[in-house]
Design a protein around this motif. Structure first.
Motif, short mmCIF file in Angstrom:
data_model
loop_
_atom_site.label_atom_id
_atom_site.label_comp_id
_atom_site.label_asym_id
_atom_site.label_seq_id
_atom_site.Cartn_x
_atom_site.Cartn_y
_atom_site.Cartn_z
N ALA A 66 4.29 32.73 4.90
CA ALA A 66 5.38 32.33 4.01
C ALA A 66 6.62 33.14 4.38
N ALA A 67 7.77 32.47 4.36
CA ALA A 67 9.04 33.11 4.71
C ALA A 67 9.96 33.10 3.50
N TRP A 68 10.77 34.16 3.38
CA TRP A 68 11.75 34.24 2.31
C TRP A 68 12.93 33.34 2.64
N SER A 69 13.29 32.49 1.70
CA SER A 69 14.45 31.62 1.84
C SER A 69 15.51 32.12 0.85
N ASP A 86 1.34 43.54 12.17
CA ASP A 86 2.32 43.39 13.23
C ASP A 86 3.32 42.27 12.94
N ALA A 87 2.87 41.18 12.34
CA ALA A 87 3.73 40.01 12.13
C ALA A 87 4.47 40.05 10.79
N THR A 88 3.93 40.72 9.80
CA THR A 88 4.53 40.74 8.46
C THR A 88 5.76 41.64 8.44
N THR A 89 6.83 41.11 7.84
CA THR A 89 8.08 41.85 7.68
C THR A 89 8.46 41.82 6.20
N HIS A 90 9.66 42.27 5.88
CA HIS A 90 10.14 42.21 4.50
C HIS A 90 10.39 40.77 4.05
N THR A 91 10.60 39.85 5.02
CA THR A 91 10.92 38.46 4.69
C THR A 91 9.92 37.46 5.26
N THR A 97 8.03 44.28 -1.14
CA THR A 97 8.07 43.23 -0.13
C THR A 97 6.67 43.11 0.48
N PRO A 98 6.43 42.09 1.28
CA PRO A 98 5.11 41.96 1.91
C PRO A 98 4.66 43.19 2.69
N GLY A 142 16.65 31.71 -4.42
CA GLY A 142 15.89 32.56 -3.52
C GLY A 142 14.40 32.40 -3.80
N HIS A 143 13.60 32.14 -2.78
CA HIS A 143 12.18 31.88 -2.99
C HIS A 143 11.42 31.97 -1.67
#
Length: 168
Positions: free
Chosen positions: A64-67, A48-53, A28-29, A86-87
């Motif tokens: 970019a966000a996971w949809s 701080d801002a980046t998550t798995h999605t 993941t990111p 999923g993208h």
């Protein structure tokens, strides 16, 4: 082929690339905080801002966000099938154009760009997403007032009678 990350769409396109290995597919990111390498340049992510999605460039110019599958994100993925799979897609963008592409304001994550068709472009990256959204709203409102004023002046000019005289 993308040779640099210029905006959120580029970032999403890169994240949507086929993984080379099964291990790559599980990442993941959060696994790429040190950066994403594109065209010989490394683009670090905001820790701080980046998550798995959510993947956010450290400089604030793209995200970019996971949809998930079945969720339409309106990201312009070419067809309905791709848009419902999923993208990754642009996380948070906005834009407004005045005239026939004469001038406009765009916001790509925390970067606000004011532009016109004469080649003027001004970019500003804001400290927070809320500040960028507020700046986009201010710039859009100001440009809208300026555009209305310009159209009113042009309408006044059309109403004026033009007299041409010739000296012979």
């Amino acid at each position: 082929m993308i040779s640099s990350i210029r905006n959120s769409n580029d970032l999403a396109t890169i994240l949507n690339a086929q993984p080379l290995t099964q291990a790559d597919a599980q990442e993941t990111p959060r696994d790429w905080i040190e950066g994403i390498w594109v065209g010989g340049e490394t683009y670090p992510l905001d820790a701080d801002a980046t998550t798995h999605t959510l993947a956010v460039l450290a400089n604030g110019t793209a995200a970019a966000a996971w949809s998930p599958k079945g969720t339409y994100c309106n990201g312009g993925h070419g067809n309905a099938i791709a848009s419902h799979a999923g993208h990754w897609c642009d996380a948070d963008t906005d834009s407004i154009v005045f005239g026939d592409d004469v001038r406009g304001v765009t916001r790509d994550w925390r970067q606000v760009t004011v532009w016109d068709s004469n080649g003027y472009t001004e970019h500003q990256v804001h400290d927070t997403l809320d500040e960028a959204k507020a700046a986009f709203d201010r710039e859009s409102a100001q440009m809208g007032r300026d555009w209305d004023d310009q159209e009113a002046l042009m309408a006044d000019d059309e109403d004026e009678e033009i007299t041409v005289s010739y000296l012979i």
